[in-house]
Enzyme design. Structure first.
Site, PDB file in Angstrom:
ATOM      1  N   ARG A  62      -4.161   9.858   3.336  1.00  0.00           N
ATOM      2  CA  ARG A  62      -2.946  10.568   3.685  1.00  0.00           C
ATOM      3  C   ARG A  62      -2.098  10.877   2.444  1.00  0.00           C
ATOM      4  O   ARG A  62      -1.557  11.959   2.276  1.00  0.00           O
ATOM      5  CB  ARG A  62      -2.157   9.652   4.644  1.00  0.00           C
ATOM      6  CG  ARG A  62      -0.872  10.206   5.141  1.00  0.00           C
ATOM      7  CD  ARG A  62      -1.127  11.149   6.278  1.00  0.00           C
ATOM      8  NE  ARG A  62       0.075  11.817   6.696  1.00  0.00           N
ATOM      9  CZ  ARG A  62       0.084  13.026   7.220  1.00  0.00           C
ATOM     10  NH1 ARG A  62      -1.026  13.682   7.423  1.00  0.00           N
ATOM     11  NH2 ARG A  62       1.208  13.584   7.593  1.00  0.00           N
ATOM     12  N   ARG A  82      -9.191   0.042   3.401  1.00  0.00           N
ATOM     13  CA  ARG A  82      -8.304   1.004   2.737  1.00  0.00           C
ATOM     14  C   ARG A  82      -6.929   0.411   2.503  1.00  0.00           C
ATOM     15  O   ARG A  82      -6.200   0.843   1.618  1.00  0.00           O
ATOM     16  CB  ARG A  82      -8.121   2.252   3.623  1.00  0.00           C
ATOM     17  CG  ARG A  82      -9.242   3.248   3.522  1.00  0.00           C
ATOM     18  CD  ARG A  82      -8.924   4.469   4.374  1.00  0.00           C
ATOM     19  NE  ARG A  82      -7.494   4.716   4.370  1.00  0.00           N
ATOM     20  CZ  ARG A  82      -6.766   5.033   5.443  1.00  0.00           C
ATOM     21  NH1 ARG A  82      -7.330   5.195   6.600  1.00  0.00           N
ATOM     22  NH2 ARG A  82      -5.474   5.228   5.346  1.00  0.00           N
ATOM     23  N   ARG A  85       0.214  14.550  12.875  1.00  0.00           N
ATOM     24  CA  ARG A  85       0.731  14.306  11.522  1.00  0.00           C
ATOM     25  C   ARG A  85       0.834  15.587  10.675  1.00  0.00           C
ATOM     26  O   ARG A  85       0.221  15.693   9.601  1.00  0.00           O
ATOM     27  CB  ARG A  85      -0.109  13.246  10.806  1.00  0.00           C
ATOM     28  CG  ARG A  85      -0.287  11.987  11.630  1.00  0.00           C
ATOM     29  CD  ARG A  85      -1.042  10.909  10.906  1.00  0.00           C
ATOM     30  NE  ARG A  85      -0.200  10.203   9.942  1.00  0.00           N
ATOM     31  CZ  ARG A  85      -0.657   9.243   9.141  1.00  0.00           C
ATOM     32  NH1 ARG A  85      -1.924   8.898   9.170  1.00  0.00           N
ATOM     33  NH2 ARG A  85       0.157   8.615   8.318  1.00  0.00           N
ATOM     34  N   PRO A  86       1.638  16.539  11.159  1.00  0.00           N
ATOM     35  CA  PRO A  86       1.804  17.768  10.367  1.00  0.00           C
ATOM     36  C   PRO A  86       2.580  17.493   9.074  1.00  0.00           C
ATOM     37  O   PRO A  86       3.172  16.416   8.926  1.00  0.00           O
ATOM     38  CB  PRO A  86       2.621  18.671  11.295  1.00  0.00           C
ATOM     39  CG  PRO A  86       3.359  17.736  12.194  1.00  0.00           C
ATOM     40  CD  PRO A  86       2.470  16.525  12.356  1.00  0.00           C
ATOM     41  N   ILE A  87       2.582  18.468   8.144  1.00  0.00           N
ATOM     42  CA  ILE A  87       3.350  18.288   6.903  1.00  0.00           C
ATOM     43  C   ILE A  87       4.414  19.386   6.770  1.00  0.00           C
ATOM     44  O   ILE A  87       4.822  19.746   5.677  1.00  0.00           O
ATOM     45  CB  ILE A  87       2.430  18.237   5.656  1.00  0.00           C
ATOM     46  CG1 ILE A  87       1.541  19.494   5.552  1.00  0.00           C
ATOM     47  CG2 ILE A  87       1.570  16.984   5.658  1.00  0.00           C
ATOM     48  CD1 ILE A  87       0.854  19.630   4.195  1.00  0.00           C
ATOM     49  N   ASP A 116       3.655   0.450  12.135  1.00  0.00           N
ATOM     50  CA  ASP A 116       2.432  -0.104  11.530  1.00  0.00           C
ATOM     51  C   ASP A 116       2.158  -1.549  11.975  1.00  0.00           C
ATOM     52  O   ASP A 116       1.077  -2.070  11.717  1.00  0.00           O
ATOM     53  CB  ASP A 116       2.516  -0.052   9.999  1.00  0.00           C
ATOM     54  CG  ASP A 116       2.617   1.368   9.480  1.00  0.00           C
ATOM     55  OD1 ASP A 116       2.323   2.297  10.238  1.00  0.00           O
ATOM     56  OD2 ASP A 116       3.003   1.543   8.307  1.00  0.00           O
ATOM     57  N   LYS A 124       0.830  -1.212   0.000  1.00  0.00           N
ATOM     58  CA  LYS A 124       0.000   0.000   0.000  1.00  0.00           C
ATOM     59  C   LYS A 124       0.866   1.266   0.000  1.00  0.00           C
ATOM     60  O   LYS A 124       0.685   2.148  -0.830  1.00  0.00           O
ATOM     61  CB  LYS A 124      -0.909   0.016   1.246  1.00  0.00           C
ATOM     62  CG  LYS A 124      -1.550   1.372   1.507  1.00  0.00           C
ATOM     63  CD  LYS A 124      -2.423   1.382   2.737  1.00  0.00           C
ATOM     64  CE  LYS A 124      -1.770   1.877   3.995  1.00  0.00           C
ATOM     65  NZ  LYS A 124      -1.632   3.328   4.132  1.00  0.00           N
ATOM     66  N   ILE A 178       6.796   6.856  17.153  1.00  0.00           N
ATOM     67  CA  ILE A 178       6.533   7.604  15.911  1.00  0.00           C
ATOM     68  C   ILE A 178       5.277   8.478  16.025  1.00  0.00           C
ATOM     69  O   ILE A 178       5.275   9.629  15.608  1.00  0.00           O
ATOM     70  CB  ILE A 178       6.394   6.658  14.693  1.00  0.00           C
ATOM     71  CG1 ILE A 178       7.569   5.672  14.617  1.00  0.00           C
ATOM     72  CG2 ILE A 178       6.248   7.444  13.385  1.00  0.00           C
ATOM     73  CD1 ILE A 178       8.920   6.246  14.262  1.00  0.00           C
ATOM     74  N   CYS A 238      -5.327   8.127   8.917  1.00  0.00           N
ATOM     75  CA  CYS A 238      -5.757   7.596  10.220  1.00  0.00           C
ATOM     76  C   CYS A 238      -5.520   8.601  11.345  1.00  0.00           C
ATOM     77  O   CYS A 238      -4.506   9.306  11.345  1.00  0.00           O
ATOM     78  CB  CYS A 238      -4.986   6.319  10.528  1.00  0.00           C
ATOM     79  SG  CYS A 238      -5.438   4.945   9.464  1.00  0.00           S
TER      80      CYS A 238
HETATM   81  N1  EPU Z   1       6.190  14.383  10.861  1.00  0.00           N
HETATM   82  C1  EPU Z   1       6.248  15.713  11.163  1.00  0.00           C
HETATM   83  N2  EPU Z   1       6.265  16.610  10.135  1.00  0.00           N
HETATM   84  C2  EPU Z   1       6.232  16.226   8.828  1.00  0.00           C
HETATM   85  C3  EPU Z   1       6.172  14.843   8.523  1.00  0.00           C
HETATM   86  C4  EPU Z   1       6.153  13.938   9.575  1.00  0.00           C
HETATM   87  O1  EPU Z   1       6.288  16.114  12.322  1.00  0.00           O
HETATM   88  O2  EPU Z   1       6.252  17.081   7.956  1.00  0.00           O
HETATM   89  C5  EPU Z   1       6.141  13.400  11.958  1.00  0.00           C
HETATM   90  C6  EPU Z   1       4.777  12.689  11.979  1.00  0.00           C
HETATM   91  O3  EPU Z   1       3.812  13.425  12.694  1.00  0.00           O
HETATM   92  C7  EPU Z   1       5.116  11.385  12.630  1.00  0.00           C
HETATM   93  C8  EPU Z   1       6.537  11.106  12.138  1.00  0.00           C
HETATM   94  O4  EPU Z   1       7.055  12.361  11.691  1.00  0.00           O
HETATM   95  O5  EPU Z   1       5.136  11.553  14.026  1.00  0.00           O
HETATM   96  C9  EPU Z   1       6.662  10.094  11.030  1.00  0.00           C
HETATM   97  O6  EPU Z   1       5.878  10.464   9.970  1.00  0.00           O
HETATM   98  P1  EPU Z   1       6.163  10.046   8.477  1.00  0.00           P
HETATM   99  O7  EPU Z   1       6.176  11.276   7.648  1.00  0.00           O
HETATM  100  O8  EPU Z   1       7.328   9.107   8.382  1.00  0.00           O
HETATM  101  O9  EPU Z   1       4.868   9.217   8.153  1.00  0.00           O
HETATM  102  P2  EPU Z   1       3.942   9.362   6.934  1.00  0.00           P
HETATM  103  O10 EPU Z   1       4.746   9.571   5.686  1.00  0.00           O
HETATM  104  O11 EPU Z   1       2.846  10.309   7.210  1.00  0.00           O
HETATM  105  C10 EPU Z   1       4.037   6.836   6.274  1.00  0.00           C
HETATM  106  C11 EPU Z   1       2.996   5.775   6.117  1.00  0.00           C
HETATM  107  C12 EPU Z   1       2.479   5.367   7.488  1.00  0.00           C
HETATM  108  C13 EPU Z   1       3.643   4.885   8.328  1.00  0.00           C
HETATM  109  C14 EPU Z   1       4.756   5.947   8.386  1.00  0.00           C
HETATM  110  C15 EPU Z   1       5.979   5.471   9.123  1.00  0.00           C
HETATM  111  C16 EPU Z   1       2.040   6.359   3.986  1.00  0.00           C
HETATM  112  C17 EPU Z   1       0.889   6.890   3.223  1.00  0.00           C
HETATM  113  N3  EPU Z   1       1.920   6.308   5.301  1.00  0.00           N
HETATM  114  O12 EPU Z   1       3.346   7.904   6.888  1.00  0.00           O
HETATM  115  O13 EPU Z   1       1.578   4.320   7.267  1.00  0.00           O
HETATM  116  O14 EPU Z   1       3.191   4.638   9.644  1.00  0.00           O
HETATM  117  O15 EPU Z   1       5.117   6.348   7.056  1.00  0.00           O
HETATM  118  O16 EPU Z   1       6.476   4.333   8.540  1.00  0.00           O
HETATM  119  O17 EPU Z   1       3.044   5.953   3.402  1.00  0.00           O
HETATM  120  C18 EPU Z   1      -0.173   2.873   7.802  1.00  0.00           C
HETATM  121  O18 EPU Z   1       0.071   2.284   6.739  1.00  0.00           O
HETATM  122  O19 EPU Z   1      -0.956   2.407   8.684  1.00  0.00           O
HETATM  123  C19 EPU Z   1       0.483   4.148   8.063  1.00  0.00           C
HETATM  124  C20 EPU Z   1       0.076   4.993   8.997  1.00  0.00           C
END
Ligand code: EPU
Length: 419
Positions: free
Chosen positions: A92, A397, A121-123, A304, A22, A326, A116
């Site tokens: 997401r 999903r 989860r800020p960007i 995960d 996924k 995380i 979720c």
């Molecule tokens: N974070 C920030 N700022 C940012 C980006 C991330 O503070 O700009 C923080 C997040 O809040 C979190 C941490 O950094 O605490 C890790 O976030 P990351 O960006 O690595 O996660 P993600 O890209 O949003 C992806 C997967 C998640 C998986 C994580 C970690 C996708 C669509 N989602 O999320 O998958 O948990 O990487 O491996 O690829 C799932 O499949 O159930 C799922 C949540």
């Protein structure tokens, strides 16, 4: 609304084949926007997150053909317009449209993504990365307009090795002028999958899978083919089912190197397993030992799989401990496990202790998020009696054909539509 109903306690026997990942597929599909010709992606899982991305591509006017796990996308003549919130909040990974559209058209307008409810989860790392490449970000409430006169390579250090930010910056930088270096990049296998796909189109990306990624900008990306890697989290989930109830469960199409941290924990518990190439045979173990787990970025224990493994920890003899590093809010499953008979106690906001073994009994519970749902499916399989899991849209999903796959190895599980 849909719910899953499971009659628990049935032994599992047979083979499950793992689908495409996924979290790779949801990045590969938006990456296709960068291509100036048609692309083909194979082993795309049939999950609702991909349906949502397809809707986004079609909204922009891309030509999409999806059949039997293969998706052909021609996004060479799209209309780059604002993507409405009701579409972007379906998942997401809609945030990958920001990097891809910015990279190709120098402007992207869309809303904060969904996903979720497992933390804030800020960007901010994504946006800081775009700014470092020369983009200007305008935030109006939930809406982001990201634009640049020109994108120029830069050195970008991520405060945290975020998967999403690493991929999004890669997407934005592929066609930027000059060289971009991402330091403290995430190393997850999904990043290698996306970089390989972009390189197949003619991009010049080196170092994906390490913490330093170097991207030399190119001006044109040609047609390309790629395959989605096997889903390591789906593989982990079915291995856990095998460890709970397997008479002899075979999980095939697995890359064991992608789940070494899980295999190590199963070994420590005493779960009987045998590895043979891309296949893992697993059985229910007796007198499982408790373990201590701390989630971490790859190759650490994946967050995960933290919720799914908690179900197995309820069956270990003694006190196990899980620390989540995380996300701030990824223990919503424990309330429902306790309702089913588990003995789980919070130790501060980031740690739980699980006292086992506790028999579980079927109850009505709720899938608050995707992996909490997977945890409850596992709990339902091992519980005595009937478990009804509500709000399973979250589960659908992310897991392709979960009902068929589990029924195929002997589970008594069905999906019900409710009004
Ligand atoms: N974070 C920030 N700022 C940012 C980006 C991330 O503070 O700009 C923080 C997040 O809040 C979190 C941490 O950094 O605490 C890790 O976030 P990351 O960006 O690595 O996660 P993600 O890209 O949003 C992806 C997967 C998640 C998986 C994580 C970690 C996708 C669509 N989602 O999320 O998958 O948990 O990487 O491996 O690829 C799932 O499949 O159930 C799922 C949540």
């Amino acid at each position: 609304m849909k719910q899953i109903v499971i009659e628990g306690g049935h032994p599992l026997k047979g083979t499950i084949t793992i689908s495409g990942a996924k979290n790779s597929a949801v990045a590969l599909v938006p990456a296709s926007l960068l291509c100036d010709e048609q692309v083909t992606i194979d082993h795309v899982p049939d999950i609702s997150d991909i349906d949502a991305l397809e809707e986004m591509l079609e909204y922009l006017g891309a030509q999409v053909k999806r059949e039997d796990g293969t998706i052909e996308i021609d996004a060479s003549k799209i209309q780059n317009k604002e993507i409405p919130e009701h579409i972007s909040k379906k998942l997401r990974a809609s945030y990958y449209f920001m990097g891809a559209l910015l990279g190709k058209y120098k402007v992207a307008t869309m809303y904060f993504p969904g996903g979720c409810p497992i933390g804030a989860r800020p960007i901010n790392f994504h946006l800081k990365g775009f700014e470092a490449l020369g983009a200007h970000v305008i935030e109006e409430g939930n809406k982001y307009t990201i634009q640049a006169e020109e994108l120029k390579g830069n050195n970008i250090y991520l405060d945290m090795p975020s998967v999403g930010a690493t991929i999004n910056i890669m997407l934005a930088a592929v066609k930027a002028k000059g060289t971009t270096t991402i330091e403290n990049a995430a190393c997850e296998p999904e990043i290698v999958n996306v970089a390989t796909f972009l390189n197949n189109m003619g991009a010049k990306i080196k170092g994906a899978g390490t913490s330093t990624i170097i991207i030399k900008g190119v001006t044109y990306l040609h047609h390309a083919y790629t395959e989605v890697i096997p889903d390591r989290i789906e593989a982990g989930t079915y291995l856990l089912a095998g460890a709970l109830l397997g008479e002899d469960v075979t999980v095939q199409n697995v890359i064991p190197e992608h789940i070494l941290s899980l295999l190590q924990k199963l070994k420590q518990m005493g779960v009987p397993m045998k590895l043979e190439g891309d296949t893992i045979h697993i059985r229910k173990g007796n007198h499982l030992k408790p373990v201590v787990i701390t989630t971490g970025v790859f190759p650490g224990f994946p967050t995960d799989l933290q919720q799914p493994i908690t179900t197995l920890l309820t069956q270990c003899e003694g006190i196990s401990e899980v620390t989540e590093t995380i996300y701030e809010n990824r223990f919503l499953n424990t309330k429902y496990l306790n309702h089913m008979g588990a003995s789980i106690h919070g130790k501060g906001s980031d740690k739980i202790q699980i006292k086992g073994p506790t028999p579980l009994v079927g109850k009505t519970v709720k899938a608050t998020d995707l992996r909490a749902g997977a945890c409850l499916v596992l709990a339902g399989l091992v519980a005595q009696g009937t478990t009804t899991i509500q709000e399973v849209e979250h589960v659908l999903r992310g897991y392709e054909n979960i009902i068929e796959k589990l029924s195929g190895i002997g589970a008594k599980i069905r999906l019900e539509e409710i009004k």
